[in-house]
Design an enzyme around this catalytic site. Structure first.
Site, PDB file in Angstrom:
ATOM      1  CE  LYS A 168      92.470  55.175 -27.357  1.00  7.92           C
ATOM      2  NZ  LYS A 168      93.353  56.087 -26.460  1.00  7.92           N
ATOM      3  CG  LEU A 202      99.299  62.846 -22.367  1.00  7.40           C
ATOM      4  CD1 LEU A 202      99.794  63.897 -21.191  1.00  7.40           C
ATOM      5  CD2 LEU A 202      97.708  63.191 -22.637  1.00  7.40           C
ATOM      6  CE1 TYR A 220     102.760  56.792 -27.465  1.00  5.49           C
ATOM      7  CE2 TYR A 220     104.678  56.374 -28.774  1.00  5.49           C
ATOM      8  CZ  TYR A 220     103.142  56.017 -28.474  1.00  5.49           C
ATOM      9  OH  TYR A 220     102.347  55.217 -29.031  1.00  5.49           O
ATOM     10  CB  THR A 223      94.362  52.372 -30.304  1.00  6.58           C
ATOM     11  OG1 THR A 223      94.677  53.828 -30.232  1.00  6.58           O
ATOM     12  CG2 THR A 223      94.512  51.815 -31.648  1.00  6.58           C
ATOM     13  N   GLY A 249      94.742  71.782 -23.181  1.00  7.24           N
ATOM     14  CA  GLY A 249      93.806  70.932 -24.148  1.00  7.24           C
ATOM     15  C   GLY A 249      92.569  70.278 -23.213  1.00  7.24           C
ATOM     16  CG  ASP A 262      94.383  55.738 -22.910  1.00  5.87           C
ATOM     17  OD1 ASP A 262      95.155  54.961 -22.988  1.00  5.87           O
ATOM     18  OD2 ASP A 262      93.450  55.965 -23.639  1.00  5.87           O
TER      19      ASP A 262
END
Ligand code: ATR
Length: 292
Positions: free
Chosen positions: A79, A234, A236, A75, A140, A115
Site C-alpha cells: 500500500k 476494525l 473482521y 493490499t 493504535g 479504507d
C-alpha cells in the site's frame, strides 16, 4: 495506451478487468465480493487475485496499463510502495500515506485510499449516523489508524484521542494533523486508558490485538469500557472480537470490521464503474465465503 473512448472504462461488450495485488493474496475475500457486485449488474469481466512479490510491483502496475485493467485494489504489503509507481495520487491518499485503489483512465493511473472513508461510511450507516461533536478514543497509531483518523476528522468530532503502546507514535500522529481538529495522544497504561475511555462516546480499535488466531486477547480491559457507548473494531476475523463481546455485555452498541471491508470495496467499485455499489450483496458474498 489510450483507448478510443479516452478512458479504460469498458465499452459495451468489453470485459471489465479488475483485481487485487498483494503478497500473500490467497486469503483475500475481495474477488468473491467484487465478482458478486459485477454479477448483480450483469457486468462482463472478472476481478482476480494477483499474487505480486515486492520486487515485481512496478512491473505488475505497468501490467495494469498493458492488459487494460480498469483498476486494482492494492493490499498488504504494497500500500505504501505502490505510490511511487503511479501517475497521480488523490490528496487524501497522499495525506494518509497509502493507496489501496488504483483507477486506470486510458493508461493514466491514479491512486486512492478508500479504507478510512469506507470505515466511516460503515460506522455511520451501521452505528452512529452523525459523528459531529463526538469524543472518540482510537486504539493504535499505525497505518490503519492513519486512514481512519484522517477520515474521522472530516466529520468534525469534538475530540479524537489516540492511545498507543508506543506513545511517541501517537504524539507524532496528533501533531501531524493538529490543524485538522482537536486531536490528542495518550499511552496504553491502565490509568491513561481509564481517563480517556471514561470521556469517550466511541472507542475504535485499529490494532491487531484480538485478531484470529489470537482471539482471546483484547486491547482494552473490559472494566474500562463505559456502559452504553459505541465500541468499534476494525478486525473482521473473528466477526465479534473479545473487545466487542465485552462491550456488548456492558450494553454498548457494537460495530465490527466487516463493514469497513465491504465499504472500502464499495468505494473502489464506484470509482471503477461509476455505479452505486450493491453493498448488501457484497456483504452477503463475504459472509458466505466465511461460511456464515
Ligand atoms: P496497521 O497498518 O494494521 O495499522 P501497523 O502500522 O503495524 O499495522 O500498526 C499496528 C498498530 O497496532 C500500532 O499502533 C501498534 O502499536 P505500536 O506503535 O506500539 O507498535 C499497535 N499494536 C500492535 N500490536 C499490539 C499489541 N500487542 N499491544 C498494543 N498495541 C499493539
Amino acid at each position: 495506451m489510450g483507448k478510443e473512448n479516452g478512458s479504460s472504462r469498458p465499452l459495451e461488450g468489453e470485459q471489465l478487468l479488475l483485481g487485487v495485488m498483494g503478497d500473500p493474496i490467497r486469503q483475500s475475500k475481495s474477488p468473491v465480493m467484487h465478482n458478486a457486485a459485477m454479477q448483480e449488474f450483469g457486468l462482463a469481466g472478472s476481478y482476480v487475485p494477483l499474487h505480486v512479490k515486492g520486487e515485481n510491483l512496478e512491473a505488475a502496475v505497468e501490467g495494469i496499463r498493458a492488459l487494460g485493467f480498469r483498476g486494482v485494489n492494492v493490499t498488504v504489503p504494497h500500500k505504501v510502495n505502490v505510490m511511487a509507481c503511479l501517475d497521480a495520487i488523490d490528496a487524501d491518499a497522499k495525506a494518509v500515506g497509502a493507496v489501496n485503489t488504483i483507477v486506470n483512465d486510458g493508461g493514466f493511473l491514479t491512486g486512492y485510499n478508500t479504507d478510512g472513508i469506507g470505515y466511516i461510511r460503515s460506522l455511520k450507516e451501521e452505528a452512529v449516523p452523525d459523528l459531529s461533536g463526538s469524543r472518540v478514543l482510537v486504539l493504535g497509531a499505525g497505518g490503519a489508524a492513519r486512514g481512519i483518523v484522517h477520515a474521522l476528522l472530516k466529520e468534525k468530532p469534538a475530540e479524537v484521542i489516540i492511545a498507543n503502546r508506543t506513545l511517541e507514535n501517537a504524539h507524532k500522529l496528533a501533531q501531524e494533523w493538529a490543524g485538522l481538529g482537536k486531536i490528542t495522544a495518550c499511552g496504553t497504561d491502565s490509568e491513561s486508558l481509564r481517563v480517556s475511555a471514561a470521556k469517550a462516546d466511541i472507542i475504535i480499535n485499529t490494532t491487531s490485538v484480538g485478531m484470529f488466531p489470537d482471539s482471546g486477547a483484547s486491547p482494552l480491559d473490559a472494566s474500562l469500557i463505559p456502559e452504553g457507548i459505541v465500541v468499534s473494531d476494525l478486525i473482521y476475523n473473528p466477526l465479534k472480537t473479545r473487545l466487542l463481546q465485552e462491550a456488548e455485555a456492558r450494553n454498548c452498541r457494537i460495530h465490527g470490521g466487516l463493514g469497513m471491508f465491504v465499504y472500502q470495496g464499495a468505494y473502489a467499485f464506484e470509482f471503477w464503474t461509476g455505479r452505486q455499489a450493491p453493498a448488501e450483496t457484497m456483504r452477503q458474498a463475504v459472509l458466505a465465503a466465511f461460511g456464515v
